[in-house]
Design a protein around this motif. Sequence first.
Motif, PDB file in Angstrom:
ATOM      1  N   TRP A  74      -6.814  -4.205 -13.834  1.00  0.00           N
ATOM      2  CA  TRP A  74      -7.203  -3.075 -12.988  1.00  0.00           C
ATOM      3  C   TRP A  74      -7.789  -1.979 -13.884  1.00  0.00           C
ATOM      4  CZ3 TRP A  74      -7.809  -2.287  -7.991  1.00  0.00           C
ATOM      5  CH2 TRP A  74      -7.991  -0.966  -7.556  1.00  0.00           C
ATOM      6  N   PRO A  75      -8.875  -1.304 -13.492  1.00  0.00           N
ATOM      7  CA  PRO A  75      -9.576  -1.432 -12.205  1.00  0.00           C
ATOM      8  C   PRO A  75     -10.790  -2.352 -12.243  1.00  0.00           C
ATOM      9  CG  PRO A  75     -10.355   0.513 -13.331  1.00  0.00           C
ATOM     10  CD  PRO A  75      -9.353  -0.135 -14.265  1.00  0.00           C
ATOM     11  N   TYR A 117     -11.489  -4.405  -9.229  1.00  0.00           N
ATOM     12  CA  TYR A 117     -11.954  -3.634  -8.068  1.00  0.00           C
ATOM     13  C   TYR A 117     -13.477  -3.533  -8.082  1.00  0.00           C
ATOM     14  CZ  TYR A 117     -12.397   0.341  -4.846  1.00  0.00           C
ATOM     15  OH  TYR A 117     -12.731   1.163  -3.789  1.00  0.00           O
ATOM     16  N   LEU A 140      -7.306  -2.106  -3.751  1.00  0.00           N
ATOM     17  CA  LEU A 140      -6.973  -0.719  -4.062  1.00  0.00           C
ATOM     18  C   LEU A 140      -5.597  -0.355  -3.516  1.00  0.00           C
ATOM     19  CD1 LEU A 140      -7.684   2.051  -5.157  1.00  0.00           C
ATOM     20  CD2 LEU A 140      -8.996   2.490  -3.065  1.00  0.00           C
ATOM     21  N   ALA A 195      -2.938  -1.963  -5.644  1.00  0.00           N
ATOM     22  CA  ALA A 195      -2.808  -1.307  -6.951  1.00  0.00           C
ATOM     23  C   ALA A 195      -2.061   0.013  -6.826  1.00  0.00           C
ATOM     24  CB  ALA A 195      -4.194  -1.074  -7.557  1.00  0.00           C
ATOM     25  N   MET A 196      -2.369   0.768  -5.773  1.00  0.00           N
ATOM     26  CA  MET A 196      -1.688   2.049  -5.573  1.00  0.00           C
ATOM     27  C   MET A 196      -0.212   1.833  -5.275  1.00  0.00           C
ATOM     28  SD  MET A 196      -4.651   4.149  -3.456  1.00  0.00           S
ATOM     29  CE  MET A 196      -3.896   5.786  -3.625  1.00  0.00           C
ATOM     30  N   ASN A 230      -6.946   6.591  -8.777  1.00  0.00           N
ATOM     31  CA  ASN A 230      -6.891   5.703  -7.620  1.00  0.00           C
ATOM     32  C   ASN A 230      -7.047   6.470  -6.316  1.00  0.00           C
ATOM     33  OD1 ASN A 230      -6.667   3.334  -9.062  1.00  0.00           O
ATOM     34  ND2 ASN A 230      -4.424   3.316  -9.008  1.00  0.00           N
ATOM     35  N   ARG A 247     -10.637   6.990  -5.934  1.00  0.00           N
ATOM     36  CA  ARG A 247     -11.257   5.734  -5.504  1.00  0.00           C
ATOM     37  C   ARG A 247     -11.062   5.534  -4.002  1.00  0.00           C
ATOM     38  NH1 ARG A 247      -8.938   3.897 -10.545  1.00  0.00           N
ATOM     39  NH2 ARG A 247     -10.662   3.625 -12.046  1.00  0.00           N
ATOM     40  N   ARG A 248      -9.877   5.874  -3.512  1.00  0.00           N
ATOM     41  CA  ARG A 248      -9.618   5.737  -2.072  1.00  0.00           C
ATOM     42  C   ARG A 248     -10.553   6.642  -1.273  1.00  0.00           C
ATOM     43  NH1 ARG A 248      -7.587   8.466   1.794  1.00  0.00           N
ATOM     44  NH2 ARG A 248      -6.938  10.165   0.402  1.00  0.00           N
TER      45      ARG A 248
END
Length: 204
Positions: A8-9, A12, A25, A28-29, A39, A42-43
């Motif tokens: 990661w990442p 992704y 995602l 991973a979070m 993150n 990224r969201r």
Amino acid sequence: MAHPQTSWPERYYEEFDPERRRRLLDEAMAAGEGDAAENEIRRRLWELRYVQPRKNAPLADRYIALWLSLDHWRKVGLAPRQVRAARKELEKMTGLLQPEGDAGLVQPLLHSELMHAVRLYLTTCVQSNYGTMLMGMMRMKDEQIVGKAAKEVAEVTLTVPRWAGMDDAFAPLAPAAREAFALVFPAGTEALERAFAQCGQAEA
């Protein structure tokens, strides 16, 4: 498609399917992988980039739509009488390149997301009839495809924004597109630099 062993990442940004990207995602979070603040950005970028135009419709990619809008104005000729209409259309999309948040955190992740989008676009082009001539009956040589793609990248990211008077608004796009191009066409660096130089000379 992402591979389970990829860290990661990176995994992704290897995945192109938007729903699988969201699952990666979210996982991973939930697992605490990577930097939590990154993150979260990224969201937010995922939610900014992908929208569902109508119920039960596939997710639409707004970064690809932005590229296609710029490319549309490139193809119709960049006439002075069209500038006002272009600005009106493109101004509605500039928020995609100006997400809220700490610029020190947001800008590198925006760059990665834009690079991912342009890489997706160029990869899709190569796999389609982008590299054909004579109504799809003849395949271009590899160097012709690279030259065509280089010209598009330079004109979309440099010529069109400058013509529309929106250089600053679209500034994040060119560096991301350059890196994406290098990933899709690793032997095409010289072609891309020539295309950018030609655009620069034309604007001088």
